[in-house]
Design a protein around this motif. Structure first.
Motif, PDB file in Angstrom:
ATOM      1  N   ASP A   1     -29.311 -42.685  16.438  1.00 58.62           N
ATOM      2  CA  ASP A   1     -29.027 -43.448  17.655  1.00 58.62           C
ATOM      3  C   ASP A   1     -27.733 -42.894  18.252  1.00 58.62           C
ATOM      4  OD1 ASP A   1     -28.701 -45.221  19.683  1.00 58.62           O
ATOM      5  OD2 ASP A   1     -28.536 -47.010  18.431  1.00 58.62           O
ATOM      6  N   LEU A   2     -27.862 -41.932  19.130  1.00 58.99           N
ATOM      7  CA  LEU A   2     -26.693 -41.223  19.655  1.00 58.99           C
ATOM      8  C   LEU A   2     -25.915 -42.045  20.676  1.00 58.99           C
ATOM      9  CD1 LEU A   2     -28.318 -37.698  20.180  1.00 58.99           C
ATOM     10  CD2 LEU A   2     -26.817 -38.399  18.307  1.00 58.99           C
ATOM     11  N   THR A   3     -26.601 -42.945  21.380  1.00 59.17           N
ATOM     12  CA  THR A   3     -25.954 -43.657  22.483  1.00 59.17           C
ATOM     13  C   THR A   3     -25.562 -45.086  22.153  1.00 59.17           C
ATOM     14  OG1 THR A   3     -28.090 -44.404  23.352  1.00 59.17           O
ATOM     15  CG2 THR A   3     -27.252 -42.273  24.136  1.00 59.17           C
ATOM     16  N   GLY A   4     -26.109 -45.625  21.062  1.00 59.65           N
ATOM     17  CA  GLY A   4     -25.837 -47.015  20.726  1.00 59.65           C
ATOM     18  C   GLY A   4     -26.751 -48.001  21.417  1.00 59.65           C
ATOM     19  N   PHE A   5     -27.806 -47.508  22.106  1.00 61.53           N
ATOM     20  CA  PHE A   5     -28.746 -48.376  22.811  1.00 61.53           C
ATOM     21  C   PHE A   5     -30.095 -48.468  22.087  1.00 61.53           C
ATOM     22  CE2 PHE A   5     -25.787 -47.180  26.191  1.00 61.53           C
ATOM     23  CZ  PHE A   5     -25.522 -48.426  26.755  1.00 61.53           C
ATOM     24  N   ASN A   6     -30.095 -48.213  20.795  1.00 60.41           N
ATOM     25  CA  ASN A   6     -31.295 -48.326  19.957  1.00 60.41           C
ATOM     26  C   ASN A   6     -32.372 -47.298  20.316  1.00 60.41           C
ATOM     27  OD1 ASN A   6     -32.542 -49.664  17.727  1.00 60.41           O
ATOM     28  ND2 ASN A   6     -33.915 -50.722  19.136  1.00 60.41           N
ATOM     29  N   ASP A   7     -31.969 -46.211  20.960  1.00 61.48           N
ATOM     30  CA  ASP A   7     -32.900 -45.126  21.275  1.00 61.48           C
ATOM     31  C   ASP A   7     -32.639 -43.986  20.292  1.00 61.48           C
ATOM     32  OD1 ASP A   7     -34.689 -43.389  22.333  1.00 61.48           O
ATOM     33  OD2 ASP A   7     -33.643 -43.074  24.231  1.00 61.48           O
ATOM     34  N   TYR A   8     -33.364 -44.013  19.182  1.00 59.96           N
ATOM     35  CA  TYR A   8     -33.152 -43.030  18.122  1.00 59.96           C
ATOM     36  C   TYR A   8     -33.807 -41.702  18.511  1.00 59.96           C
ATOM     37  CZ  TYR A   8     -31.381 -46.545  14.852  1.00 59.96           C
ATOM     38  OH  TYR A   8     -30.623 -47.508  14.228  1.00 59.96           O
ATOM     39  N   VAL A   9     -33.024 -40.641  18.476  1.00 59.12           N
ATOM     40  CA  VAL A   9     -33.484 -39.312  18.886  1.00 59.12           C
ATOM     41  C   VAL A   9     -33.799 -38.480  17.645  1.00 59.12           C
ATOM     42  CG1 VAL A   9     -32.860 -37.196  20.116  1.00 59.12           C
ATOM     43  CG2 VAL A   9     -32.106 -39.425  20.983  1.00 59.12           C
ATOM     44  N   LEU A  10     -34.925 -37.765  17.683  1.00 59.28           N
ATOM     45  CA  LEU A  10     -35.273 -36.869  16.579  1.00 59.28           C
ATOM     46  C   LEU A  10     -34.351 -35.657  16.618  1.00 59.28           C
ATOM     47  CD1 LEU A  10     -37.117 -36.059  14.225  1.00 59.28           C
ATOM     48  CD2 LEU A  10     -38.645 -34.994  15.898  1.00 59.28           C
ATOM     49  N   ILE A  11     -33.531 -35.510  15.582  1.00 61.61           N
ATOM     50  CA  ILE A  11     -32.562 -34.422  15.502  1.00 61.61           C
ATOM     51  C   ILE A  11     -33.040 -33.302  14.587  1.00 61.61           C
ATOM     52  CG2 ILE A  11     -30.212 -33.826  14.747  1.00 61.61           C
ATOM     53  CD1 ILE A  11     -30.277 -35.321  17.348  1.00 61.61           C
ATOM     54  N   HIS A  12     -33.811 -33.666  13.574  1.00 56.69           N
ATOM     55  CA  HIS A  12     -34.188 -32.658  12.574  1.00 56.69           C
ATOM     56  C   HIS A  12     -35.461 -33.093  11.858  1.00 56.69           C
ATOM     57  CE1 HIS A  12     -34.033 -29.920   9.171  1.00 56.69           C
ATOM     58  NE2 HIS A  12     -33.979 -30.937   8.343  1.00 56.69           N
ATOM     59  N   SER A  13     -36.297 -32.107  11.517  1.00 57.49           N
ATOM     60  CA  SER A  13     -37.476 -32.356  10.692  1.00 57.49           C
ATOM     61  C   SER A  13     -37.794 -31.105   9.887  1.00 57.49           C
ATOM     62  CB  SER A  13     -38.682 -32.737  11.553  1.00 57.49           C
ATOM     63  OG  SER A  13     -39.843 -32.880  10.746  1.00 57.49           O
ATOM     64  N   THR A  14     -38.344 -31.309   8.708  1.00 56.60           N
ATOM     65  CA  THR A  14     -38.779 -30.182   7.878  1.00 56.60           C
ATOM     66  C   THR A  14     -40.255 -29.866   8.081  1.00 56.60           C
ATOM     67  OG1 THR A  14     -39.169 -31.718   6.031  1.00 56.60           O
ATOM     68  CG2 THR A  14     -37.039 -30.581   6.099  1.00 56.60           C
ATOM     69  N   LEU A  15     -40.919 -30.583   9.001  1.00 57.30           N
ATOM     70  CA  LEU A  15     -42.316 -30.299   9.302  1.00 57.30           C
ATOM     71  C   LEU A  15     -42.410 -29.105  10.238  1.00 57.30           C
ATOM     72  CD1 LEU A  15     -45.309 -31.247   9.023  1.00 57.30           C
ATOM     73  CD2 LEU A  15     -44.966 -32.509  11.140  1.00 57.30           C
ATOM     74  N   GLN A  16     -43.248 -28.154   9.884  1.00 58.15           N
ATOM     75  CA  GLN A  16     -43.430 -26.967  10.711  1.00 58.15           C
ATOM     76  C   GLN A  16     -43.891 -27.361  12.111  1.00 58.15           C
ATOM     77  OE1 GLN A  16     -46.232 -24.182   9.095  1.00 58.15           O
ATOM     78  NE2 GLN A  16     -45.924 -22.671  10.686  1.00 58.15           N
ATOM     79  N   GLY A  17     -43.237 -26.807  13.125  1.00 57.67           N
ATOM     80  CA  GLY A  17     -43.589 -27.096  14.505  1.00 57.67           C
ATOM     81  C   GLY A  17     -42.730 -28.162  15.151  1.00 57.67           C
ATOM     82  N   GLU A  18     -41.965 -28.920  14.349  1.00 63.23           N
ATOM     83  CA  GLU A  18     -41.055 -29.921  14.889  1.00 63.23           C
ATOM     84  C   GLU A  18     -39.647 -29.332  14.978  1.00 63.23           C
ATOM     85  OE1 GLU A  18     -41.619 -32.822  16.114  1.00 63.23           O
ATOM     86  OE2 GLU A  18     -43.648 -33.349  15.460  1.00 63.23           O
ATOM     87  N   VAL A  19     -38.731 -30.071  15.612  1.00 64.54           N
ATOM     88  CA  VAL A  19     -37.363 -29.591  15.769  1.00 64.54           C
ATOM     89  C   VAL A  19     -36.714 -29.415  14.395  1.00 64.54           C
ATOM     90  CG1 VAL A  19     -36.495 -31.959  16.039  1.00 64.54           C
ATOM     91  CG2 VAL A  19     -35.131 -30.036  16.863  1.00 64.54           C
ATOM     92  N   TYR A  20     -36.036 -28.289  14.222  1.00 66.74           N
ATOM     93  CA  TYR A  20     -35.414 -27.987  12.924  1.00 66.74           C
ATOM     94  C   TYR A  20     -33.926 -27.753  13.134  1.00 66.74           C
ATOM     95  CZ  TYR A  20     -34.355 -25.582   8.532  1.00 66.74           C
ATOM     96  OH  TYR A  20     -33.813 -25.218   7.325  1.00 66.74           O
ATOM     97  N   ASN A  21     -33.105 -28.545  12.453  1.00 61.72           N
ATOM     98  CA  ASN A  21     -31.655 -28.441  12.603  1.00 61.72           C
ATOM     99  C   ASN A  21     -30.996 -28.784  11.270  1.00 61.72           C
ATOM    100  OD1 ASN A  21     -28.984 -28.467  13.306  1.00 61.72           O
ATOM    101  ND2 ASN A  21     -29.210 -29.848  15.041  1.00 61.72           N
ATOM    102  N   PRO A  22     -30.789 -27.784  10.401  1.00 63.67           N
ATOM    103  CA  PRO A  22     -30.229 -28.066   9.072  1.00 63.67           C
ATOM    104  C   PRO A  22     -28.810 -28.626   9.112  1.00 63.67           C
ATOM    105  CG  PRO A  22     -30.302 -25.701   9.493  1.00 63.67           C
ATOM    106  CD  PRO A  22     -31.049 -26.354  10.609  1.00 63.67           C
ATOM    107  N   ASP A  23     -28.130 -28.518  10.254  1.00 61.52           N
ATOM    108  CA  ASP A  23     -26.772 -29.066  10.382  1.00 61.52           C
ATOM    109  C   ASP A  23     -26.780 -30.442  11.046  1.00 61.52           C
ATOM    110  OD1 ASP A  23     -25.640 -26.741   9.285  1.00 61.52           O
ATOM    111  OD2 ASP A  23     -25.689 -25.745  11.236  1.00 61.52           O
ATOM    112  N   TRP A  24     -27.863 -31.191  10.863  1.00 58.03           N
ATOM    113  CA  TRP A  24     -28.004 -32.469  11.560  1.00 58.03           C
ATOM    114  C   TRP A  24     -26.922 -33.476  11.181  1.00 58.03           C
ATOM    115  CZ3 TRP A  24     -28.582 -36.833   8.606  1.00 58.03           C
ATOM    116  CH2 TRP A  24     -29.038 -36.672   7.291  1.00 58.03           C
ATOM    117  N   GLN A  25     -26.321 -33.331   9.989  1.00 61.06           N
ATOM    118  CA  GLN A  25     -25.327 -34.325   9.549  1.00 61.06           C
ATOM    119  C   GLN A  25     -24.140 -34.437  10.503  1.00 61.06           C
ATOM    120  OE1 GLN A  25     -26.668 -32.020   7.577  1.00 61.06           O
ATOM    121  NE2 GLN A  25     -27.210 -32.862   5.564  1.00 61.06           N
TER     122      GLN A  25
END
Length: 371
Positions: A340-364
């Motif tokens: 939830d980057l904005t605090g408005f309960n809109d959770y954004v997908l930052i990282h996934s290990t599923l092939q074809g989805e957004v991949y960001n190992p530095d998501w922390q």
């Protein structure tokens, strides 16, 4: 090194497919293959790859890698150069199927089945998924046996599948042990005479008796938009060009019929299941500015279903609120990280290990609260 002797019967246009058997302890290795023309030593080549030899614990359900094959038949004798567990198994290392090879033959080994009372009960589901994530074909088999470790071989006919790159996966569910495991491999299909998927002729569809007869254009547009992840690019383009409500109703009837055919007798992606998920995400994940299906959590839930586990991390003085969703049966186990980057309960997908989805190992680093 292991040396493979060439034979005089090999023609210039032929592929040399051979098997070398070696024993390794569990661990990671680097394998190098060197080939040389015995008649012209200047003609040679080298290939190398990493080999991860896993250990298989009988306490857990696990699968070997899928071996793609061009032929699997009973072996005549152990002297057969392609002998493997009583079978004649000819590998297809290219993973190319289509003209001349209309069936995907596969071999894999299953370990750790629950054999209480000397009986096992498990089912096998194979899926063929295109590069857009659309399931184009599936099959299922139910098995009863006695051994906890077994060999599974099977075939999937792809003679009517269009040319393209696909993901071929096999999922084994231990019905007695309530455990599931999945393995997958990329293949390429070459069927130049098979047309790409299109919505079937809808001129003779019974619109009046369908659930779409009472739906207006806005409702039809919203349902197809929410189901976009199921559609092929051709279907999405076709829908955008439709001008009348009646044409859209006929399209939706044909579209969901195709999904039923792809899903098979068990109906994995039927409209009923989709609408249940749609209703859930619209209630659970809606925000002040978006319908639930338009959020990242809503999209993932619609596409992949209910996660097996969710880690919820509320906000703190140092971190923003975030969730980690786990799917144990997708590609051997994957996760999705939403913040939830904005605090408005809109959770954004930052990282996934599923092939074809957004991949960001530095998501922390995105979790850290701003001060």
């Amino acid at each position: 090194p292991v040396v493979t002797t060439d034979t005089a019967s090999i023609k210039g246009s032929s592929n040399l497919v051979t098997i070398n058997r070696m024993l390794f302890l569990p661990g990671k290795y680097n394998v190098m293959v060197y080939a040389e023309d015995a008649n012209n030593k200047a003609v040679s080549d080298t290939a190398s790859y990493e080999l991860n030899v896993r250990s298989f614990n009988s306490e857990y359900l696990s699968l070997s890698d899928i071996e793609l094959c061009s032929e699997i038949t009973p072996a005549a004798s152990e002297a057969d150069p392609y002998f493997k567990n009583t079978l004649h198994v000819v590998p297809n290392p290219q993973g190319l199927y289509g003209i001349g090879l209309p069936n995907i033959s596969y071999y894999l080994e299953i370990y750790g089945l629950n054999n209480d009372s000397d009986r096992t009960h498990y089912n096998i589901i194979w899926d063929l998924t295109d590069s857009y994530g659309n399931k184009v074909k599936a099959g299922k088999a139910d098995r009863i046996g006695s051994a906890s470790n077994v060999v599974q071989v099977g075939e999937a006919n792809i003679s009517n599948i269009p040319t393209g790159k696909y993901d071929f996966s096999v999922t084994v569910s231990d019905l007695k042990g309530n455990r599931t495991a999945t393995v997958a491999k990329n293949i390429f299909i070459y069927n130049p005479y098979v047309k790409a998927y299109q919505v079937s002729d809808s001129s003779n569809l019974d619109v009046v008796s369908s659930p779409f007869y009472t739906m207006g254009e806005a409702a039809l547009d919203e349902e197809f938009a929410a189901a976009r992840y199921l559609a092929t690019p051709q279907e999405a383009e076709t829908y955008q060009k439709l001008k009348s409500v009646d044409a859209k109703r006929r399209f939706m009837i044909s579209f969901w019929r195709r999904e039923d055919e792809i899903a098979g007798p068990d109906g994995f992606n039927t409209r009923r299941q989709f609408l249940e998920r749609l209703n859930y995400v619209n209630q659970k994940y809606k925000t002040a500015f978006k319908a639930g299906w338009l959020t990242d959590r809503g999209r993932v839930y619609l596409h992949y279903g209910k996660p097996d586990d969710i880690e919820r991390h509320p906000s703190s003085s140092n971190t923003k609120p975030y969730e980690i969703w786990y799917y144990n049966s997708l590609q051997g186990g994957v996760n999705f990280v939403f913040i939830d980057l904005t605090g408005f309960n809109d959770y954004v997908l930052i990282h996934s290990t599923l092939q074809g989805e957004v991949y960001n190992p530095d998501w922390q680093k995105y979790v850290q609260a701003e001060h």
